[in-house]
Design a protein around this motif. Structure first.
Motif, short mmCIF file in Angstrom:
data_model
loop_
_atom_site.label_atom_id
_atom_site.label_comp_id
_atom_site.label_asym_id
_atom_site.label_seq_id
_atom_site.Cartn_x
_atom_site.Cartn_y
_atom_site.Cartn_z
N GLU A 1 -38.26 5.14 -18.85
CA GLU A 1 -38.49 4.16 -19.56
C GLU A 1 -39.65 5.35 -20.18
OE1 GLU A 1 -38.72 0.40 -20.73
OE2 GLU A 1 -36.93 -0.11 -19.30
N ALA A 2 -40.61 5.30 -20.02
CA ALA A 2 -42.22 6.62 -20.22
C ALA A 2 -41.65 8.06 -20.15
CB ALA A 2 -43.20 6.40 -19.32
N GLY A 3 -40.81 8.64 -19.23
CA GLY A 3 -40.31 9.76 -19.40
C GLY A 3 -40.71 10.46 -18.36
N PHE A 4 -41.27 9.65 -17.45
CA PHE A 4 -41.24 9.96 -15.61
C PHE A 4 -39.73 10.68 -15.68
CE2 PHE A 4 -44.69 7.26 -16.60
CZ PHE A 4 -45.92 8.12 -15.58
N GLU B 1 -52.10 -4.25 -13.73
CA GLU B 1 -53.36 -2.60 -13.29
C GLU B 1 -52.16 -1.81 -13.83
OE1 GLU B 1 -54.51 -3.58 -9.44
OE2 GLU B 1 -55.68 -4.90 -10.16
N PHE B 2 -50.42 -2.39 -13.31
CA PHE B 2 -49.69 -1.27 -14.01
C PHE B 2 -49.15 -0.55 -15.25
CE2 PHE B 2 -46.03 0.68 -13.83
CZ PHE B 2 -45.60 1.48 -12.83
N ALA B 3 -48.88 -1.66 -16.04
CA ALA B 3 -49.11 -1.18 -17.06
C ALA B 3 -50.16 -0.37 -17.80
CB ALA B 3 -49.05 -2.86 -18.28
N ALA B 4 -51.97 -1.22 -17.59
CA ALA B 4 -53.16 -0.66 -17.87
C ALA B 4 -52.78 1.30 -17.70
CB ALA B 4 -53.56 -1.01 -17.79
N ALA B 5 -52.64 1.71 -16.68
CA ALA B 5 -52.81 2.77 -15.55
C ALA B 5 -51.06 3.68 -16.42
CB ALA B 5 -52.25 2.51 -13.63
N LEU B 6 -50.23 3.32 -17.07
CA LEU B 6 -48.68 4.33 -16.99
C LEU B 6 -49.31 5.07 -17.71
CD1 LEU B 6 -46.18 4.20 -15.71
CD2 LEU B 6 -45.50 3.11 -18.24
N PRO B 7 -50.00 4.97 -19.18
CA PRO B 7 -50.55 6.26 -19.61
C PRO B 7 -51.50 7.29 -18.64
CG PRO B 7 -50.55 4.01 -20.92
CD PRO B 7 -50.86 3.59 -19.27
N SER C 1 -41.13 -3.13 -7.64
CA SER C 1 -41.21 -1.71 -7.20
C SER C 1 -40.14 -1.22 -8.36
CB SER C 1 -40.25 -1.46 -6.43
OG SER C 1 -39.25 -1.58 -5.76
N GLY C 2 -38.64 -1.97 -8.86
CA GLY C 2 -37.24 -1.51 -9.91
C GLY C 2 -38.18 -1.75 -10.85
N GLN C 3 -38.19 -3.24 -11.67
CA GLN C 3 -39.07 -2.91 -12.92
C GLN C 3 -39.88 -2.10 -12.65
OE1 GLN C 3 -40.56 -7.05 -13.31
NE2 GLN C 3 -39.97 -7.81 -11.87
N ALA C 4 -40.73 -1.18 -12.19
CA ALA C 4 -42.12 -0.65 -12.08
C ALA C 4 -41.38 0.82 -12.51
CB ALA C 4 -43.24 -0.57 -11.16
N VAL C 5 -40.86 1.35 -11.07
CA VAL C 5 -39.65 2.06 -11.88
C VAL C 5 -38.98 2.16 -12.86
CG1 VAL C 5 -37.72 3.52 -10.62
CG2 VAL C 5 -39.55 2.80 -9.13
N ALA C 6 -38.69 1.12 -13.88
CA ALA C 6 -37.96 1.52 -14.71
C ALA C 6 -38.71 1.46 -15.86
CB ALA C 6 -36.37 -0.08 -15.54
N LEU C 7 -40.05 1.22 -15.93
CA LEU C 7 -41.03 1.44 -16.88
C LEU C 7 -41.28 3.04 -16.46
CD1 LEU C 7 -43.02 -1.69 -16.83
CD2 LEU C 7 -41.20 -0.82 -18.35
#
Length: 122
Positions: A97-100, A64-70, A88-94
């Motif tokens: 990386e996506a510019g957040f 769900e996180f990967a789908a919602a990220l864009p 949470s560390g993995q999600a923050v890193a993603l």
């Protein structure tokens, strides 16, 4: 003799200032704004067992996180937590990386509750 005492005094000042910004359990206080988007990246079962009030569930492992990220606003402020701090560390890193740029890793749900003073609800 003066230098070691001065160094010790300086260290104590730093420690006192850090302790002054904690919640009493070692977690620093984090003040979120009304606009901060709180994201729980745990599983639906973990979320249902208890989550921070107002948190949005975006299961990292379930996709769900990967789908919602864009679809997320990269200019908004986010605070992310999970069960232990790993996801949470993995999600923050993603997100980074996506510019957040405005992303806070709150770590585990316990650390998140202590540092934000947001109640865990079911």
């Amino acid at each position: 003799m003066f230098r070691p005492l001065a160094a010790l005094a300086g260290s104590l000042v730093v420690l006192a200032s850090i302790a002054g910004c904690s919640t009493g359990d070692g977690s620093p206080e984090i003040e979120l704004t009304a606009d901060t988007i709180l994201i729980d990246v745990r599983t639906p079962a973990e979320y249902e067992a208890g989550h921070l009030e107002g948190a949005t569930l975006l299961d990292l492992n379930g996709g769900e996180f990967a789908a919602a990220l864009p679809t997320l606003d990269p200019n908004a402020e986010y605070a992310v937590y999970c069960k232990s701090g790993n996801r949470s560390g993995q999600a923050v890193a993603l997100m980074e990386e996506a510019g957040f740029e405005n992303v806070i890793d709150l770590g585990s749900i316990g650390e998140a509750e202590a540092s934000t003073q947001i109640e865990v609800v079911q």
